[in-house]
Scaffold this active site. Sequence first.
Site, PDB file in Angstrom:
ATOM      1  N   GLU A  13       4.503  28.739 -40.543  1.00  0.00           N
ATOM      2  CA  GLU A  13       5.866  28.443 -40.104  1.00  0.00           C
ATOM      3  C   GLU A  13       6.825  29.600 -40.378  1.00  0.00           C
ATOM      4  OE1 GLU A  13       7.419  24.702 -41.456  1.00  0.00           O
ATOM      5  OE2 GLU A  13       5.458  23.732 -41.380  1.00  0.00           O
ATOM      6  N   CYS A  53      -8.517  47.619 -43.259  1.00  0.00           N
ATOM      7  CA  CYS A  53      -8.334  48.020 -41.862  1.00  0.00           C
ATOM      8  C   CYS A  53      -9.004  49.348 -41.541  1.00  0.00           C
ATOM      9  CB  CYS A  53      -6.847  48.082 -41.526  1.00  0.00           C
ATOM     10  SG  CYS A  53      -5.878  49.106 -42.651  1.00  0.00           S
ATOM     11  N   GLU A  83       1.047  47.706 -37.855  1.00  0.00           N
ATOM     12  CA  GLU A  83      -0.220  48.369 -38.144  1.00  0.00           C
ATOM     13  C   GLU A  83      -1.312  47.333 -37.997  1.00  0.00           C
ATOM     14  OE1 GLU A  83      -2.577  49.598 -41.751  1.00  0.00           O
ATOM     15  OE2 GLU A  83      -1.364  51.403 -41.435  1.00  0.00           O
ATOM     16  N   GLY A  92       0.700  27.976 -44.679  1.00  0.00           N
ATOM     17  CA  GLY A  92       0.613  27.561 -43.281  1.00  0.00           C
ATOM     18  C   GLY A  92       1.051  28.643 -42.316  1.00  0.00           C
TER      19      GLY A  92
END
Length: 485
Positions: free
Chosen positions: A211, A285, A251, A209
């Site tokens: 949290e 990336c 990054e 999730g």
Amino acid sequence: MSDNTLARNLIGGEWSESGSVQESVNPSTGEAVGTYVSAGHAEAEAAIASARTAFDTTGWSRDPALRSRALFELADRIAERIPALSRTLTRENGKRLDETAWEAAISVDWLRYSAASALTQVAGRAAEPTPGQYFYSSPEAMGVAGIISPWNSPICLTVRALGPAIGAGCTTVVKLPGQTALTNSLLAEAVAATESLPPGVVNLLTEAGNEVAPALVASADVDVLSYTGSTHVGRLIAAAAAPTLKRLNLELGGKTPLIVFEDADLDTVVPQLVTASILMNGQFCCTGSRVLVQRSIADELRTRLAAALVAVKVGPAEDPSTQLGPLIDRAAVARVDSIVEEASSYAKVIVRGGPVTDPALASGAFFRPVLLEVDRLDVPLVQQEVFGPVQTFEIFEDETDAIQRANATDFGLAAALYTHDDFRARRVGRELRFGGMWVNTWGSMSEHFEQGGFKQSGIGVLCGPSAIGEFQNIKTYATAVPRQH
């Protein structure tokens, strides 16, 4: 670890089964490969408290020899697990086995570099700038470091921040993604087996999730936070971290231009352009998402690149003959395909690719390479990160035009240029606003040199001698020598 084992979290040196039980899914098959405990806010608070206690009540931050020994030992424990880590990560995130083996192996190298840095980068400066006034500076660990790692390379991108954080003397809480939960658990086993690491120095949490990450960002007990992921989330983290003014190391996204000049060797270039598009299934990336080519060779390169992309073999990550495995899940396939479909309104389709319809692969998240030719620079396909095997083909006239086109996005993570003219490479490279530059190659990395982005691609660096400073404060002492009477 067997498929029937519940992957757990590591808090304060103890295994925790607190949290909700979730399934880890193989994107090549759509089938569950194991179960794990997903941490939430309560587990985040417990891990932060454990790291805070370890930092405040032990001598860890003042013992560089211990930190170096622990990092060398952790590197050994990971090295022992490279086959298991590689196989498990291939099953969980769809990268080919050679790619996951490389990731695990380079993580060992990066940890050993951090182990050396822990011993060699402990001194500050000393000087007498004016007579009788003596100054010296000393680096000190910031405190608790939060590390938020992505699913595309969870081993090496965790280690890339964890190594210098530990080397600097910080204690840590690492938030890992649910998509690679079984891999995360193997990494946690390596940490737990590292006898030189005191309990609480490294806490590892897997989360399905949202949290744990917000808890790390908001907590006043977390002094520095390192995040690898999208620029969008990086901005949210920066805003949420403002109330505590914690140090950030980010990054973020990339839109890597691959600039091909007319004197480049296309026999060498074309395979590299393909690799730059499909390595890690385009979920990297530094994926080479933009091909910029000089007009005089554009027709030849377009033809050769298109043929090479069409020939890419798509298949299950565990198949040794596969060149391009699945995206992380079916939702990613739908997202990337919608981007391509929208782009067809302003781009010329060279290779359509897209979702795989072969019945033998229908249960997986497979997506064939795409190549789209564009001229405008203000379109989403040029300005936004896709995170899939999608390339744009763009034509430039000369050096000035190439530089202007390459710099025309907010991203500045990495770029590559291909030319046999060393002086051209230096001229153009100097004008490109990117943190990483490749010349006649793509994707090379070394633990000895920094990695980080310009512009909207990040804040700070990791790897290299500067990385440890991302997790340290500098304290300056001044001493006045009493006059003799």
